[in-house]
Design a protein around this motif. Structure first.
Motif, PDB file in Angstrom:
ATOM      1  N   GLY A  51       0.788  -1.230   0.000  1.00  0.00           N
ATOM      2  CA  GLY A  51       0.000   0.000   0.000  1.00  0.00           C
ATOM      3  C   GLY A  51       0.813   1.268   0.000  1.00  0.00           C
ATOM      4  O   GLY A  51       2.034   1.266   0.205  1.00  0.00           O
ATOM      5  N   ALA A  52       0.091   2.377  -0.236  1.00  0.00           N
ATOM      6  CA  ALA A  52       0.737   3.689  -0.360  1.00  0.00           C
ATOM      7  C   ALA A  52       1.485   4.075   0.919  1.00  0.00           C
ATOM      8  O   ALA A  52       2.549   4.705   0.874  1.00  0.00           O
ATOM      9  CB  ALA A  52      -0.304   4.756  -0.710  1.00  0.00           C
ATOM     10  N   GLU A  53       0.948   3.670   2.069  1.00  0.00           N
ATOM     11  CA  GLU A  53       1.618   4.013   3.338  1.00  0.00           C
ATOM     12  C   GLU A  53       2.972   3.335   3.470  1.00  0.00           C
ATOM     13  O   GLU A  53       3.897   3.875   4.081  1.00  0.00           O
ATOM     14  CB  GLU A  53       0.734   3.599   4.518  1.00  0.00           C
ATOM     15  CG  GLU A  53      -0.457   4.505   4.725  1.00  0.00           C
ATOM     16  CD  GLU A  53      -1.304   4.038   5.903  1.00  0.00           C
ATOM     17  OE1 GLU A  53      -1.108   2.888   6.356  1.00  0.00           O
ATOM     18  OE2 GLU A  53      -2.147   4.834   6.354  1.00  0.00           O
ATOM     19  N   ALA A  54       3.079   2.135   2.933  1.00  0.00           N
ATOM     20  CA  ALA A  54       4.350   1.404   3.000  1.00  0.00           C
ATOM     21  C   ALA A  54       5.401   2.061   2.105  1.00  0.00           C
ATOM     22  O   ALA A  54       6.593   2.083   2.444  1.00  0.00           O
ATOM     23  CB  ALA A  54       4.147  -0.054   2.602  1.00  0.00           C
ATOM     24  N   ILE A  55       4.962   2.605   0.970  1.00  0.00           N
ATOM     25  CA  ILE A  55       5.895   3.346   0.106  1.00  0.00           C
ATOM     26  C   ILE A  55       6.440   4.546   0.873  1.00  0.00           C
ATOM     27  O   ILE A  55       7.653   4.776   0.928  1.00  0.00           O
ATOM     28  CB  ILE A  55       5.202   3.828  -1.191  1.00  0.00           C
ATOM     29  CG1 ILE A  55       4.632   2.643  -1.975  1.00  0.00           C
ATOM     30  CG2 ILE A  55       6.174   4.633  -2.061  1.00  0.00           C
ATOM     31  CD1 ILE A  55       3.833   3.052  -3.215  1.00  0.00           C
ATOM     32  N   ASP A  56       5.534   5.301   1.487  1.00  0.00           N
ATOM     33  CA  ASP A  56       5.963   6.459   2.280  1.00  0.00           C
ATOM     34  C   ASP A  56       6.938   6.032   3.366  1.00  0.00           C
ATOM     35  O   ASP A  56       7.967   6.674   3.591  1.00  0.00           O
ATOM     36  CB  ASP A  56       4.756   7.135   2.944  1.00  0.00           C
ATOM     37  CG  ASP A  56       3.885   7.859   1.936  1.00  0.00           C
ATOM     38  OD1 ASP A  56       4.347   8.081   0.800  1.00  0.00           O
ATOM     39  OD2 ASP A  56       2.729   8.187   2.287  1.00  0.00           O
ATOM     40  N   GLU A  57       6.597   4.945   4.049  1.00  0.00           N
ATOM     41  CA  GLU A  57       7.459   4.490   5.145  1.00  0.00           C
ATOM     42  C   GLU A  57       8.873   4.189   4.644  1.00  0.00           C
ATOM     43  O   GLU A  57       9.859   4.549   5.287  1.00  0.00           O
ATOM     44  CB  GLU A  57       6.861   3.244   5.819  1.00  0.00           C
ATOM     45  CG  GLU A  57       7.765   2.696   6.913  1.00  0.00           C
ATOM     46  CD  GLU A  57       7.090   1.652   7.799  1.00  0.00           C
ATOM     47  OE1 GLU A  57       6.740   0.582   7.281  1.00  0.00           O
ATOM     48  OE2 GLU A  57       6.936   1.919   9.016  1.00  0.00           O
ATOM     49  N   MET A  58       8.963   3.528   3.484  1.00  0.00           N
ATOM     50  CA  MET A  58      10.292   3.191   2.950  1.00  0.00           C
ATOM     51  C   MET A  58      11.108   4.448   2.669  1.00  0.00           C
ATOM     52  O   MET A  58      12.290   4.537   3.031  1.00  0.00           O
ATOM     53  CB  MET A  58      10.171   2.368   1.677  1.00  0.00           C
ATOM     54  CG  MET A  58      11.526   2.074   1.039  1.00  0.00           C
ATOM     55  SD  MET A  58      11.403   1.305  -0.585  1.00  0.00           S
ATOM     56  CE  MET A  58      10.885   2.702  -1.588  1.00  0.00           C
ATOM     57  N   TYR A  59      10.475   5.446   2.043  1.00  0.00           N
ATOM     58  CA  TYR A  59      11.235   6.658   1.698  1.00  0.00           C
ATOM     59  C   TYR A  59      11.584   7.471   2.947  1.00  0.00           C
ATOM     60  O   TYR A  59      12.692   8.006   3.048  1.00  0.00           O
ATOM     61  CB  TYR A  59      10.473   7.492   0.670  1.00  0.00           C
ATOM     62  CG  TYR A  59      10.538   6.912  -0.739  1.00  0.00           C
ATOM     63  CD1 TYR A  59      11.768   6.601  -1.317  1.00  0.00           C
ATOM     64  CD2 TYR A  59       9.392   6.668  -1.482  1.00  0.00           C
ATOM     65  CE1 TYR A  59      11.858   6.066  -2.598  1.00  0.00           C
ATOM     66  CE2 TYR A  59       9.464   6.135  -2.774  1.00  0.00           C
ATOM     67  CZ  TYR A  59      10.701   5.842  -3.329  1.00  0.00           C
ATOM     68  OH  TYR A  59      10.790   5.312  -4.590  1.00  0.00           O
ATOM     69  N   VAL A  60      10.649   7.545   3.882  1.00  0.00           N
ATOM     70  CA  VAL A  60      10.940   8.279   5.130  1.00  0.00           C
ATOM     71  C   VAL A  60      12.102   7.610   5.864  1.00  0.00           C
ATOM     72  O   VAL A  60      13.056   8.275   6.290  1.00  0.00           O
ATOM     73  CB  VAL A  60       9.674   8.333   6.031  1.00  0.00           C
ATOM     74  CG1 VAL A  60      10.038   8.777   7.444  1.00  0.00           C
ATOM     75  CG2 VAL A  60       8.628   9.273   5.421  1.00  0.00           C
ATOM     76  N   GLN A  61      12.045   6.300   5.985  1.00  0.00           N
ATOM     77  CA  GLN A  61      13.127   5.577   6.672  1.00  0.00           C
ATOM     78  C   GLN A  61      14.464   5.741   5.935  1.00  0.00           C
ATOM     79  O   GLN A  61      15.518   5.871   6.578  1.00  0.00           O
ATOM     80  CB  GLN A  61      12.804   4.083   6.755  1.00  0.00           C
ATOM     81  CG  GLN A  61      11.739   3.727   7.774  1.00  0.00           C
ATOM     82  CD  GLN A  61      11.483   2.220   7.824  1.00  0.00           C
ATOM     83  OE1 GLN A  61      12.104   1.447   7.100  1.00  0.00           O
ATOM     84  NE2 GLN A  61      10.568   1.816   8.687  1.00  0.00           N
ATOM     85  N   SER A  62      14.422   5.711   4.611  1.00  0.00           N
ATOM     86  CA  SER A  62      15.669   5.838   3.841  1.00  0.00           C
ATOM     87  C   SER A  62      16.340   7.175   4.141  1.00  0.00           C
ATOM     88  O   SER A  62      17.551   7.264   4.356  1.00  0.00           O
ATOM     89  CB  SER A  62      15.382   5.725   2.338  1.00  0.00           C
ATOM     90  OG  SER A  62      14.818   4.468   2.042  1.00  0.00           O
TER      91      SER A  62
END
Lengths: 351, 351
Positions: free
Chosen positions: B164-175
């Protein structure tokens, strides 16, 4: 340095693995009397630190090895080919972390937990296996001893540090570029010396090392051939697919095996692995416990989890094997070989 | 909207897949007379764009489906369970992208290139398979038709957009946090509804969906069961290990197969795949040509490369299969099902 110990040279002392070799010799308190950091001409003059002392890196030449008793090589295959025989000629025992001598008939290829005794056959050079091979055979050998091993199919998830310090930099630089919507210009990965280079940030590249004529990459061929040599069994069927990921350190492996014995259970596999040296079992699905690269990075052990029985093959099992590719996959294994050589009386007397 | 076409509802219109469904209906020019974007209460009131028109998302209720002829669901299994029967009751044909009905005996599970004819048996609901299953069966079905298929062992390399879209955000925020040496606080991956959450940035997580009693995750079970159902063959042996990577879109799969027929060659496999609908062969090791996630993202086809014969098993082959998990793995396949329904005369007349 110690009062009693060995004259040790590190060839490739400024590289990603060489740095870990220095740290590991120090951390595990290997008896070092003098430490000589060597490198290519390009890196000569740089400083490295060993036991708090700053040492100047010297260019490796044949003469560098006069008086050296143990030489750990990790400066690329061509350096090992040129200089390892020179070191041996001058009385050193060489532990070589490149692929230069791994498949040579008179060179033991050693993971101490698996085949320490092979060291007795050495003729001056001992080869350290490929990183992705070491962690796999370390985890599979106890299973093989208990239940036999017919077949291995492995797909790897390998960290960029296996391609050197420059590849780590490239991954982080590219990651920042992607986050900032900037152009990415791949220059190193998947293989520094190959024709094309691809973005590793936020990608997965199914190529590690160059392609061979049979369609496998050299990394895949290494896993196949080295596993058979280390386990001293050419009849084990091994297949590998090696993939590079945007992970700094820690190789992960999805491994399918078929054992020889009938009726083996997952609890039996867990029991065998729990008792094995250098292995940490992390396998509790109910608690979401399984190995992961970022957890294994910086640790010495090989971590195993996700062990489950195949749903169709009575002798088939799946598992997930993770280790720090610079430590157990490289520097630590080389230092463990040095300890084994000492234990077996295969190094000259300490001076 | 068109003068002639269907009354179409998208349930989950604001999600990662729902957004792709809107774009794909538009891009492939599916005959839409009216488009009704539906969502949970939480997202109702948001705007989506379809063919240049801004539409207000409405909360999905049983009554929403009055007059709807085709409803594409992608708002989670519980929404599908509650509302798909309501849509069918009101005359709609439902294409459901969740796992809610996939294994139901009276629900066709369809990848049009593989089993379009199964649509004829539908009772109102058609299930869209799991993303990682679709791309694998799309690539393996032509091989199966030509040479038979006994066995599949797959290890996946899956993108975060599948969560989902939230997981994409999480990956970029964490990166970004890792690059800035800041604390990372995982909240979504590997599974939003599970107990523990782990860092995905610069890591690989061997868990997608929740664990089942047999030690496999539900994602792995889905790949195993759905493949057998889609191929209408319970005797195919399937094993899967599913792993989440820090990749935005594009699932990669390392696939080992054993065919039935003897003497099959790699050129024969390539030939069959080259002629197959929806497949692009990218397989030229000498030129470092193979599929990669960042190249497949945004494209409709399933990409196949790294095809090579196993070194021990005469009928064994390895390959690397990559596709955009939001397109062929989800939205595109759902829209293709809609086209197939139309072609087979299984939708009400256009109005």
């Amino acid at each position: 340095m110690s009062h009693l110990g060995y004259h040790v040279a590190i060839v490739g002392a400024t590289g990603a693995v060489g740095q870990q070799m220095l740290k590991t010799l120090e951390r595990l308190n290997f008896p070092v009397k003098t430490l000589l950091p060597l490198s290519s001409k390009r890196s000569a003059g740089k400083k490295v630190v060993f036991k708090g002392e700053e040492l100047t890196v010297q260019e490796a030449t044949p003469e560098s090895f006069e008086g050296i008793q143990l030489a750990l090589f990790s400066a690329g295959g061509s350096v090992s080919k040129a200089l390892a025989p020179e070191a041996v000629k001058r009385g050193a025992v060489v532990v070589d972390n490149t692929s230069a001598y791994r498949m040579a008939g008179d060179v033991p290829l050693v993971v101490p937990e698996v085949n320490e005794e092979d060291l007795r056959d050495h003729n001056g050079i001992i080869a350290n296996p490929n990183c992705s091979t070491i962690q796999m055979v370390a985890a599979l050998q106890p299973i093989r001893q208990a239940f036999g091993l017919k077949r291995i199919i492995v797909s790897t998830y390998q960290a960029v540090s296996g391609a050197g310090a420059e590849a780590i930099d490239e991954m982080y630089v590219q990651s920042r570029q992607v986050l900032n919507n900037e152009q990415v210009n791949p220059e190193i990965l998947p293989v520094g010396g190959d024709k094309k280079h691809y973005q590793i940030a936020f990608n997965a590249i199914p190529q590690i090392d160059k392609f061979q004529d049979n369609g496998f990459t050299f990394e895949e061929v290494k896993m196949i051939q080295e596993t058979k040599k280390i386990m001293r069994d050419q009849t084990i069927q091994v297949a590998a697919t090696c993939v590079r990921l945007p992970v700094e350190s820690g190789h992960s492996e999805s491994v399918y095996i078929e054992v020889e014995k009938e009726g083996v259970t997952v609890p039996q596999l867990r029991e065998v692995l729990q008792a094995a040296p250098g292995i940490t079992l992390q396998d509790d699905p109910a608690q979401q416990i399984y190995p992961m690269a970022i957890e294994a990075a910086g640790k010495d052990d090989v971590f195993v989890g996700r062990i489950r029985k195949d749903l169709d093959q009575e002798k088939g099992f799946h598992m997930w094997i993770v280790a720090d590719n610079l430590l157990k996959g490289a520097a630590l294994n080389s230092v463990q070989i040095a300890f084994s050589l000492q234990k077996l009386g295969l190094l000259e007397n300490q001076s």
